[in-house]
Design a protein around this motif. Structure first.
Motif, PDB file in Angstrom:
ATOM      1  N   GLU A 199       0.830  -1.196   0.000  1.00 19.32           N
ATOM      2  CA  GLU A 199       0.000   0.000   0.000  1.00 19.32           C
ATOM      3  C   GLU A 199       0.872   1.257   0.000  1.00 19.32           C
ATOM      4  N   ALA A 200       1.935   1.233   0.797  1.00 24.15           N
ATOM      5  CA  ALA A 200       2.831   2.385   0.867  1.00 24.15           C
ATOM      6  C   ALA A 200       3.496   2.649  -0.483  1.00 24.15           C
ATOM      7  N   LEU A 201       3.916   1.596  -1.162  1.00 27.37           N
ATOM      8  CA  LEU A 201       4.559   1.762  -2.468  1.00 27.37           C
ATOM      9  C   LEU A 201       3.582   2.310  -3.505  1.00 27.37           C
ATOM     10  N   LYS A 202       2.330   1.870  -3.446  1.00 26.11           N
ATOM     11  CA  LYS A 202       1.331   2.397  -4.377  1.00 26.11           C
ATOM     12  C   LYS A 202       1.115   3.893  -4.164  1.00 26.11           C
ATOM     13  N   GLU A 203       1.031   4.307  -2.895  1.00 23.65           N
ATOM     14  CA  GLU A 203       0.843   5.731  -2.616  1.00 23.65           C
ATOM     15  C   GLU A 203       2.091   6.523  -3.001  1.00 23.65           C
ATOM     16  N   ALA A 204       3.265   5.925  -2.815  1.00 22.82           N
ATOM     17  CA  ALA A 204       4.503   6.589  -3.212  1.00 22.82           C
ATOM     18  C   ALA A 204       4.513   6.854  -4.710  1.00 22.82           C
ATOM     19  N   GLU A 205       4.031   5.892  -5.486  1.00 27.30           N
ATOM     20  CA  GLU A 205       4.001   6.073  -6.939  1.00 27.30           C
ATOM     21  C   GLU A 205       3.015   7.165  -7.346  1.00 27.30           C
ATOM     22  N   VAL A 206       1.937   7.320  -6.576  1.00 22.31           N
ATOM     23  CA  VAL A 206       0.997   8.422  -6.840  1.00 22.31           C
ATOM     24  C   VAL A 206       1.712   9.760  -6.697  1.00 22.31           C
ATOM     25  N   ASP A 207       2.502   9.918  -5.634  1.00 25.54           N
ATOM     26  CA  ASP A 207       3.186  11.189  -5.424  1.00 25.54           C
ATOM     27  C   ASP A 207       4.374  11.358  -6.361  1.00 25.54           C
ATOM     28  N   LEU A 208       4.979  10.268  -6.798  1.00 25.82           N
ATOM     29  CA  LEU A 208       6.007  10.385  -7.829  1.00 25.82           C
ATOM     30  C   LEU A 208       5.396  10.897  -9.131  1.00 25.82           C
ATOM     31  N   GLU A 209       4.155  10.498  -9.400  1.00 27.52           N
ATOM     32  CA  GLU A 209       3.473  11.031 -10.580  1.00 27.52           C
ATOM     33  C   GLU A 209       3.192  12.515 -10.416  1.00 27.52           C
ATOM     34  N   VAL A 210       2.832  12.936  -9.192  1.00 25.47           N
ATOM     35  CA  VAL A 210       2.599  14.356  -8.922  1.00 25.47           C
ATOM     36  C   VAL A 210       3.837  15.185  -9.251  1.00 25.47           C
ATOM     37  N   VAL A 211       5.016  14.666  -8.904  1.00 26.36           N
ATOM     38  CA  VAL A 211       6.248  15.417  -9.158  1.00 26.36           C
ATOM     39  C   VAL A 211       6.880  15.057 -10.497  1.00 26.36           C
ATOM     40  N   GLY A 212       6.158  14.310 -11.318  1.00 28.50           N
ATOM     41  CA  GLY A 212       6.608  14.033 -12.677  1.00 28.50           C
ATOM     42  C   GLY A 212       7.676  12.971 -12.801  1.00 28.50           C
ATOM     43  N   LEU A 213       7.731  12.028 -11.835  1.00 27.99           N
ATOM     44  CA  LEU A 213       8.796  11.033 -11.846  1.00 27.99           C
ATOM     45  C   LEU A 213       8.278   9.603 -11.735  1.00 27.99           C
ATOM     46  N   LYS A 214       7.055   9.348 -12.150  1.00 28.67           N
ATOM     47  CA  LYS A 214       6.517   7.999 -12.027  1.00 28.67           C
ATOM     48  C   LYS A 214       7.355   6.994 -12.809  1.00 28.67           C
ATOM     49  N   ASP A 215       7.929   7.412 -13.926  1.00 27.41           N
ATOM     50  CA  ASP A 215       8.732   6.495 -14.733  1.00 27.41           C
ATOM     51  C   ASP A 215      10.113   6.233 -14.127  1.00 27.41           C
ATOM     52  N   ARG A 216      10.427   6.910 -13.004  1.00 28.40           N
ATOM     53  CA  ARG A 216      11.705   6.703 -12.319  1.00 28.40           C
ATOM     54  C   ARG A 216      11.528   5.886 -11.030  1.00 28.40           C
ATOM     55  N   ALA A 217      10.345   5.337 -10.828  1.00 25.65           N
ATOM     56  CA  ALA A 217      10.004   4.713  -9.549  1.00 25.65           C
ATOM     57  C   ALA A 217      10.951   3.592  -9.139  1.00 25.65           C
ATOM     58  N   GLN A 218      11.454   2.821 -10.109  1.00 29.90           N
ATOM     59  CA  GLN A 218      12.277   1.659  -9.779  1.00 29.90           C
ATOM     60  C   GLN A 218      13.778   1.934  -9.860  1.00 29.90           C
ATOM     61  N   LEU A 219      14.141   3.178 -10.122  1.00 29.24           N
ATOM     62  CA  LEU A 219      15.559   3.521 -10.206  1.00 29.24           C
ATOM     63  C   LEU A 219      16.111   3.922  -8.841  1.00 29.24           C
ATOM     64  N   PRO A 220      17.396   3.677  -8.598  1.00 24.23           N
ATOM     65  CA  PRO A 220      18.028   4.189  -7.370  1.00 24.23           C
ATOM     66  C   PRO A 220      18.327   5.682  -7.544  1.00 24.23           C
ATOM     67  N   PRO A 221      18.468   6.429  -6.453  1.00 26.36           N
ATOM     68  CA  PRO A 221      18.713   7.874  -6.551  1.00 26.36           C
ATOM     69  C   PRO A 221      19.934   8.242  -7.383  1.00 26.36           C
ATOM     70  N   VAL A 222      20.963   7.383  -7.395  1.00 25.05           N
ATOM     71  CA  VAL A 222      22.186   7.701  -8.123  1.00 25.05           C
ATOM     72  C   VAL A 222      21.941   7.844  -9.619  1.00 25.05           C
ATOM     73  N   LYS A 223      20.849   7.275 -10.108  1.00 19.29           N
ATOM     74  CA  LYS A 223      20.525   7.359 -11.527  1.00 19.29           C
ATOM     75  C   LYS A 223      19.745   8.626 -11.879  1.00 19.29           C
ATOM     76  N   LEU A 224      19.475   9.467 -10.884  1.00 16.31           N
ATOM     77  CA  LEU A 224      18.672  10.661 -11.107  1.00 16.31           C
ATOM     78  C   LEU A 224      19.551  11.908 -11.107  1.00 16.31           C
ATOM     79  N   SER A 225      19.077  12.947 -11.790  1.00 15.90           N
ATOM     80  CA  SER A 225      19.757  14.238 -11.752  1.00 15.90           C
ATOM     81  C   SER A 225      19.506  14.906 -10.403  1.00 15.90           C
ATOM     82  N   GLY A 226      20.231  15.983 -10.124  1.00 16.38           N
ATOM     83  CA  GLY A 226      20.029  16.706  -8.874  1.00 16.38           C
ATOM     84  C   GLY A 226      18.614  17.227  -8.729  1.00 16.38           C
ATOM     85  N   GLY A 227      18.064  17.777  -9.815  1.00 13.75           N
ATOM     86  CA  GLY A 227      16.693  18.276  -9.772  1.00 13.75           C
ATOM     87  C   GLY A 227      15.682  17.167  -9.546  1.00 13.75           C
ATOM     88  N   GLU A 228      15.938  16.001 -10.145  1.00 14.83           N
ATOM     89  CA  GLU A 228      15.045  14.865  -9.940  1.00 14.83           C
ATOM     90  C   GLU A 228      15.125  14.360  -8.501  1.00 14.83           C
TER      91      GLU A 228
END
Length: 234
Positions: A121-150
Protein backbone atom coordinates in the motif's frame (compact mmCIF):
# COMPACT_ATOMS: atom_id res chain seq x y z
CA UNK A 1 -8.97 35.62 6.67
CA UNK A 2 -6.15 33.09 6.38
CA UNK A 3 -5.81 30.57 9.20
CA UNK A 4 -2.61 30.57 11.23
CA UNK A 5 -0.49 27.50 10.55
CA UNK A 6 2.55 28.38 12.68
CA UNK A 7 2.81 30.78 15.61
CA UNK A 8 6.27 31.12 17.15
CA UNK A 9 6.70 33.38 20.18
CA UNK A 10 9.97 34.35 21.87
CA UNK A 11 12.10 31.47 20.58
CA UNK A 12 15.61 31.27 21.97
CA UNK A 13 18.25 28.62 21.39
CA UNK A 14 21.82 28.53 22.59
CA UNK A 15 24.57 25.94 22.56
CA UNK A 16 27.36 25.46 25.10
CA UNK A 17 28.09 27.39 28.29
CA UNK A 18 30.32 30.14 29.53
CA UNK A 19 32.89 31.48 27.10
CA UNK A 20 31.89 28.99 24.39
CA UNK A 21 28.16 29.72 24.64
CA UNK A 22 26.63 30.52 21.25
CA UNK A 23 23.20 32.18 21.13
CA UNK A 24 21.96 30.92 17.75
CA UNK A 25 18.36 32.20 17.85
CA UNK A 26 17.41 35.29 19.86
CA UNK A 27 13.80 36.00 20.86
CA UNK A 28 12.31 35.15 17.44
CA UNK A 29 8.55 35.56 16.93
CA UNK A 30 6.55 35.21 13.71
CA UNK A 31 3.44 33.69 12.15
CA UNK A 32 2.87 31.72 8.95
CA UNK A 33 -0.49 30.96 7.35
CA UNK A 34 -2.18 28.15 5.48
CA UNK A 35 -2.21 28.86 1.75
CA UNK A 36 1.06 30.80 1.66
CA UNK A 37 4.73 30.35 0.90
CA UNK A 38 6.85 32.13 3.51
CA UNK A 39 10.56 32.62 2.90
CA UNK A 40 13.05 32.99 5.72
CA UNK A 41 16.16 34.63 4.29
CA UNK A 42 19.51 35.73 5.63
CA UNK A 43 23.24 34.97 5.46
CA UNK A 44 24.78 31.67 6.48
CA UNK A 45 25.01 31.41 10.27
CA UNK A 46 22.07 33.74 10.88
CA UNK A 47 20.05 31.05 12.72
CA UNK A 48 17.62 30.13 9.95
CA UNK A 49 18.06 26.36 10.08
CA UNK A 50 18.11 26.30 13.89
CA UNK A 51 14.83 28.20 13.93
CA UNK A 52 13.34 25.78 11.38
CA UNK A 53 14.37 22.83 13.52
CA UNK A 54 12.51 24.31 16.49
CA UNK A 55 9.25 25.00 14.65
CA UNK A 56 9.31 21.51 13.10
CA UNK A 57 9.68 19.70 16.42
CA UNK A 58 13.26 18.53 15.85
CA UNK A 59 15.19 20.82 18.21
CA UNK A 60 13.76 21.92 21.57
CA UNK A 61 14.08 25.68 22.25
CA UNK A 62 15.64 26.90 25.48
CA UNK A 63 12.65 29.23 25.81
CA UNK A 64 9.61 30.29 23.80
CA UNK A 65 6.60 28.52 22.33
CA UNK A 66 5.61 27.02 19.00
CA UNK A 67 1.97 26.46 18.10
CA UNK A 68 1.02 24.48 15.01
CA UNK A 69 -2.60 25.18 14.08
CA UNK A 70 -3.22 26.24 17.67
CA UNK A 71 -1.49 23.32 19.45
CA UNK A 72 1.67 23.94 21.49
CA UNK A 73 4.08 21.28 20.25
CA UNK A 74 6.78 21.51 22.93
CA UNK A 75 4.28 20.60 25.66
CA UNK A 76 3.75 17.21 24.00
CA UNK A 77 5.25 13.98 25.28
CA UNK A 78 8.15 12.58 23.26
CA UNK A 79 5.91 9.95 21.67
CA UNK A 80 3.22 12.51 20.81
CA UNK A 81 5.85 14.86 19.37
CA UNK A 82 7.25 12.09 17.16
CA UNK A 83 3.73 11.33 15.95
CA UNK A 84 3.15 15.03 15.27
CA UNK A 85 6.31 15.25 13.16
CA UNK A 86 5.34 12.15 11.23
CA UNK A 87 1.85 13.39 10.33
CA UNK A 88 1.93 17.19 10.37
CA UNK A 89 5.38 18.17 9.09
CA UNK A 90 7.06 17.43 5.78
CA UNK A 91 10.77 18.32 5.78
CA UNK A 92 12.90 18.57 2.64
CA UNK A 93 16.56 18.60 3.62
CA UNK A 94 19.20 20.60 1.79
CA UNK A 95 21.12 17.45 0.80
CA UNK A 96 17.97 15.39 0.06
CA UNK A 97 18.92 12.51 2.46
CA UNK A 98 17.81 9.80 0.05
CA UNK A 99 18.83 6.21 0.77
CA UNK A 100 21.12 4.99 -2.05
CA UNK A 101 20.25 1.29 -1.69
CA UNK A 102 16.51 1.90 -2.00
CA UNK A 103 14.56 2.59 -5.17
CA UNK A 104 12.98 5.97 -5.73
CA UNK A 105 9.54 4.62 -4.77
CA UNK A 106 10.91 2.97 -1.63
CA UNK A 107 12.51 6.26 -0.58
CA UNK A 108 9.20 8.06 -0.96
CA UNK A 109 7.33 5.35 0.95
CA UNK A 110 9.47 5.61 4.10
CA UNK A 111 7.11 7.97 6.06
CA UNK A 112 4.20 5.61 5.40
CA UNK A 113 6.21 2.60 6.55
CA UNK A 114 7.00 4.51 9.76
CA UNK A 115 3.25 4.99 10.15
CA UNK A 116 3.00 1.17 10.02
CA UNK A 117 1.24 1.09 6.65
CA UNK A 118 1.41 -2.12 4.65
CA UNK A 119 4.43 -2.25 2.32
CA UNK A 120 2.46 -2.75 -0.92
CA UNK A 121 0.00 0.00 0.00
CA UNK A 122 2.83 2.39 0.87
CA UNK A 123 4.56 1.76 -2.47
CA UNK A 124 1.33 2.40 -4.38
CA UNK A 125 0.84 5.73 -2.62
CA UNK A 126 4.50 6.59 -3.21
CA UNK A 127 4.00 6.07 -6.94
CA UNK A 128 1.00 8.42 -6.84
CA UNK A 129 3.19 11.19 -5.42
CA UNK A 130 6.01 10.38 -7.83
CA UNK A 131 3.47 11.03 -10.58
CA UNK A 132 2.60 14.36 -8.92
CA UNK A 133 6.25 15.42 -9.16
CA UNK A 134 6.61 14.03 -12.68
CA UNK A 135 8.80 11.03 -11.85
CA UNK A 136 6.52 8.00 -12.03
CA UNK A 137 8.73 6.50 -14.73
CA UNK A 138 11.70 6.70 -12.32
CA UNK A 139 10.00 4.71 -9.55
CA UNK A 140 12.28 1.66 -9.78
CA UNK A 141 15.56 3.52 -10.21
CA UNK A 142 18.03 4.19 -7.37
CA UNK A 143 18.71 7.87 -6.55
CA UNK A 144 22.19 7.70 -8.12
CA UNK A 145 20.52 7.36 -11.53
CA UNK A 146 18.67 10.66 -11.11
CA UNK A 147 19.76 14.24 -11.75
CA UNK A 148 20.03 16.71 -8.87
CA UNK A 149 16.69 18.28 -9.77
CA UNK A 150 15.04 14.86 -9.94
CA UNK A 151 16.46 13.90 -6.54
CA UNK A 152 15.03 17.13 -5.11
CA UNK A 153 11.61 16.23 -6.49
CA UNK A 154 11.87 12.76 -4.94
CA UNK A 155 12.61 14.43 -1.60
CA UNK A 156 9.51 16.61 -2.07
CA UNK A 157 7.37 13.56 -2.91
CA UNK A 158 8.62 11.87 0.27
CA UNK A 159 7.79 14.99 2.29
CA UNK A 160 4.19 15.18 1.03
CA UNK A 161 3.32 11.47 0.97
CA UNK A 162 1.84 11.60 4.49
CA UNK A 163 -0.24 14.69 3.54
CA UNK A 164 1.31 17.14 6.03
CA UNK A 165 -0.17 20.59 6.63
CA UNK A 166 3.29 22.15 6.98
CA UNK A 167 6.03 21.68 4.38
CA UNK A 168 9.51 22.97 5.18
CA UNK A 169 12.30 23.23 2.62
CA UNK A 170 15.83 23.99 3.81
CA UNK A 171 17.86 25.72 1.06
CA UNK A 172 16.06 23.85 -1.76
CA UNK A 173 18.20 25.38 -4.51
CA UNK A 174 21.61 25.05 -2.83
CA UNK A 175 22.61 21.84 -4.65
CA UNK A 176 21.10 22.83 -8.00
CA UNK A 177 22.06 25.07 -10.89
CA UNK A 178 20.11 28.30 -11.38
CA UNK A 179 17.49 27.03 -13.83
CA UNK A 180 16.89 23.75 -11.98
CA UNK A 181 16.52 25.55 -8.65
CA UNK A 182 14.06 28.04 -10.02
CA UNK A 183 12.03 25.29 -11.69
CA UNK A 184 11.83 23.34 -8.42
CA UNK A 185 10.40 26.28 -6.46
CA UNK A 186 8.04 27.19 -9.29
CA UNK A 187 6.85 23.58 -9.29
CA UNK A 188 6.27 23.69 -5.51
CA UNK A 189 4.19 26.84 -5.87
CA UNK A 190 2.08 25.52 -8.75
CA UNK A 191 1.59 21.89 -7.67
CA UNK A 192 2.30 21.47 -3.94
CA UNK A 193 0.91 24.64 -2.33
CA UNK A 194 -2.79 24.57 -1.42
CA UNK A 195 -5.25 26.43 0.79
CA UNK A 196 -4.76 23.68 3.39
CA UNK A 197 -0.94 23.76 3.41
CA UNK A 198 1.70 26.21 4.54
CA UNK A 199 5.14 26.11 2.95
CA UNK A 200 8.19 27.60 4.66
CA UNK A 201 11.37 27.93 2.63
CA UNK A 202 14.77 28.87 4.05
CA UNK A 203 16.97 30.37 1.36
CA UNK A 204 19.54 33.01 0.55
CA UNK A 205 18.87 32.65 -3.21
CA UNK A 206 17.36 35.93 -4.41
CA UNK A 207 16.65 34.38 -7.84
CA UNK A 208 13.61 32.57 -6.39
CA UNK A 209 12.13 35.48 -4.39
CA UNK A 210 9.36 35.95 -6.96
CA UNK A 211 7.64 32.76 -5.81
CA UNK A 212 7.14 33.91 -2.21
CA UNK A 213 4.01 35.39 -0.68
CA UNK A 214 6.01 36.87 2.20
CA UNK A 215 9.71 37.16 2.99
CA UNK A 216 11.12 37.60 6.49
CA UNK A 217 14.77 38.24 7.22
CA UNK A 218 17.03 36.79 9.91
CA UNK A 219 20.37 38.23 10.89
CA UNK A 220 22.64 37.31 13.81
CA UNK A 221 19.94 35.06 15.26
CA UNK A 222 17.24 37.74 15.22
CA UNK A 223 14.15 38.15 13.09
CA UNK A 224 14.58 41.53 11.43
CA UNK A 225 10.98 41.87 10.23
CA UNK A 226 9.11 41.50 6.98
CA UNK A 227 11.25 42.30 3.96
CA UNK A 228 8.47 41.75 1.43
CA UNK A 229 4.78 41.08 1.89
CA UNK A 230 1.86 40.12 -0.37
CA UNK A 231 3.99 39.57 -3.46
CA UNK A 232 2.18 38.81 -6.69
CA UNK A 233 3.87 35.42 -7.00
CA UNK A 234 3.47 33.74 -10.34
Amino acid sequence: MARTAIEAVGLNKWFGDGEVKTHAVKDVSFEAYLGEILYVVGPSGSGKTTMLSMISGILRPNSGTVKIEGSEIWSLTNDALADFRLHKIGFVFQDFHLFPRLTTAENVAIPLILQKRAWDEALKEAEVDLEVVGLKDRAQLPPVKLSGGEQQRVAIARAIVSRPDILILDEPTASLDGDSGRNIVKFVREHILSDQRCIVIVTHDSRIYEFADRIVKMEDGKMMGIERENLNAQ
